[in-house]
Write an enzyme that holds these catalytic residues in place. Sequence first.
Site, PDB file in Angstrom:
ATOM      1  N   HIS A 246       9.937   7.004   7.798  1.00 16.55           N
ATOM      2  CA  HIS A 246      10.491   7.131   6.450  1.00 16.55           C
ATOM      3  C   HIS A 246      11.993   7.408   6.583  1.00 16.55           C
ATOM      4  O   HIS A 246      12.462   7.862   7.626  1.00 16.55           O
ATOM      5  CB  HIS A 246       9.781   8.245   5.682  1.00 16.55           C
ATOM      6  CG  HIS A 246       8.389   7.868   5.283  1.00 16.55           C
ATOM      7  ND1 HIS A 246       7.936   7.895   3.991  1.00 16.55           N
ATOM      8  CD2 HIS A 246       7.325   7.432   6.019  1.00 16.55           C
ATOM      9  CE1 HIS A 246       6.684   7.502   3.929  1.00 16.55           C
ATOM     10  NE2 HIS A 246       6.288   7.224   5.155  1.00 16.55           N
TER      11      HIS A 246
ATOM     12  N   HIS B 219       6.110   4.371  12.479  1.00 20.96           N
ATOM     13  CA  HIS B 219       6.131   4.336  11.021  1.00 20.96           C
ATOM     14  C   HIS B 219       7.137   5.389  10.548  1.00 20.96           C
ATOM     15  O   HIS B 219       6.832   6.586  10.555  1.00 20.96           O
ATOM     16  CB  HIS B 219       4.720   4.656  10.502  1.00 20.96           C
ATOM     17  CG  HIS B 219       4.559   4.603   9.023  1.00 20.96           C
ATOM     18  ND1 HIS B 219       3.836   3.610   8.389  1.00 20.96           N
ATOM     19  CD2 HIS B 219       5.005   5.418   8.038  1.00 20.96           C
ATOM     20  CE1 HIS B 219       3.838   3.832   7.083  1.00 20.96           C
ATOM     21  NE2 HIS B 219       4.552   4.938   6.852  1.00 20.96           N
TER      22      HIS B 219
ATOM     23  N   ARG C 154       0.829  -1.208   0.000  1.00 23.16           N
ATOM     24  CA  ARG C 154       0.000   0.000   0.000  1.00 23.16           C
ATOM     25  C   ARG C 154       0.863   1.258   0.000  1.00 23.16           C
ATOM     26  O   ARG C 154       0.950   1.976  -0.987  1.00 23.16           O
ATOM     27  CB  ARG C 154      -0.949  -0.010   1.203  1.00 23.16           C
ATOM     28  CG  ARG C 154      -2.100   0.999   1.105  1.00 23.16           C
ATOM     29  CD  ARG C 154      -1.736   2.418   1.481  1.00 23.16           C
ATOM     30  NE  ARG C 154      -1.252   2.551   2.852  1.00 23.16           N
ATOM     31  CZ  ARG C 154      -0.797   3.681   3.352  1.00 23.16           C
ATOM     32  NH1 ARG C 154      -0.744   4.793   2.605  1.00 23.16           N
ATOM     33  NH2 ARG C 154      -0.337   3.743   4.598  1.00 23.16           N
ATOM     34  N   ASP C 155       1.532   1.527   1.096  1.00 23.32           N
ATOM     35  CA  ASP C 155       2.316   2.753   1.208  1.00 23.32           C
ATOM     36  C   ASP C 155       3.486   2.752   0.237  1.00 23.32           C
ATOM     37  O   ASP C 155       3.932   3.805  -0.210  1.00 23.32           O
ATOM     38  CB  ASP C 155       2.807   2.908   2.648  1.00 23.32           C
ATOM     39  CG  ASP C 155       3.249   4.316   2.983  1.00 23.32           C
ATOM     40  OD1 ASP C 155       2.898   5.236   2.226  1.00 23.32           O
ATOM     41  OD2 ASP C 155       3.938   4.507   3.994  1.00 23.32           O
TER      42      ASP C 155
ATOM     43  N   CYS D  63       5.351   9.538   0.101  1.00 17.79           N
ATOM     44  CA  CYS D  63       3.991  10.054   0.265  1.00 17.79           C
ATOM     45  C   CYS D  63       3.730  11.065  -0.844  1.00 17.79           C
ATOM     46  O   CYS D  63       4.401  12.101  -0.907  1.00 17.79           O
ATOM     47  CB  CYS D  63       3.812  10.722   1.631  1.00 17.79           C
ATOM     48  SG  CYS D  63       2.148  11.408   1.854  1.00 17.79           S
TER      49      CYS D  63
ATOM     50  N   ASN E 296       9.946   4.397   2.710  1.00 18.24           N
ATOM     51  CA  ASN E 296       9.841   3.905   4.080  1.00 18.24           C
ATOM     52  C   ASN E 296      11.135   3.225   4.487  1.00 18.24           C
ATOM     53  O   ASN E 296      11.939   2.809   3.652  1.00 18.24           O
ATOM     54  CB  ASN E 296       8.698   2.894   4.185  1.00 18.24           C
ATOM     55  CG  ASN E 296       7.348   3.516   3.987  1.00 18.24           C
ATOM     56  OD1 ASN E 296       6.757   4.047   4.915  1.00 18.24           O
ATOM     57  ND2 ASN E 296       6.835   3.467   2.758  1.00 18.24           N
TER      58      ASN E 296
END
Length: 267
Positions: free
Chosen positions: A203, A201, A9-10, A234, A243
């Site tokens: 990055h 989370h 997803r991300d 993002c 990430n």
Amino acid sequence: MKIVEVGPRDGLQNETSLVPTAAKVAFVNALSETGVGEIEVSAFVSSRRVPQLGDAETVFRRLSRKDGVVYSALVPNERGLERAIAACVDKISVFTAVSETFNQKNIHTSVDGSLRRFRPLIRRARTMGLPVRGYVSTAFWCAFEGKIGPDAVVDLVERLVDIGVDEVSISDTIGKATPVEVAALLDCLLPRIAPERVAVHFHDTYGRGVENVLASWAQGIRIFDASVGGLGGCPFAPGATGNVATASVVMALEGKGATVGVDLAKL
């Protein structure tokens, strides 16, 4: 230790070339064999805004699910929740940010507006027995507003818990946090919410993602988001890069003596 693999997803949402659905399914199926505890498969968002994730239902329908792995998805609104329920997701995530500007640019509402939007969605999810995660973006720095204070983060986390969120993911959206800043925020947050309900989370924009993971681990955090190969970024946060890489997180935690349970060769 629990690794939440967010690459499908991300990771993929930031890729400009559309990835074929069959490749996404193969990707998630391969990740299912690595030992990660949860895979964020996709997001039930507008295909106009995020074309890469427009096939979320199809991906979920074609998965070969493995016992013990949670298959989750991001859900922005009640329509997205209906789609997620139909796709038999195991867990949903909602997303807001501490920064008012980032919220307006990302989800077109204020912080207060995002919480109002979540309330009926979370109530419905809980009646269906679905766990709910709340992403707290821009928890350290914002590309538009600069430094974010810990008090504002703690306040938003408590408001999310009050409306029924089971778990929060504290997100360094532009990858600018330092281990000192991470420790300072967790010092403020963990007396107010149990560490087993908190994920981090990070990055890796400035190469500090692994350091920040270890700083969180030292504070008692045991849930870590990561993306295989460092995929991601993002699209709504200028300057955000990938990430923190899943393999790097696993090796760093194991290097500290933690039992992670992820097979690096399969990863």
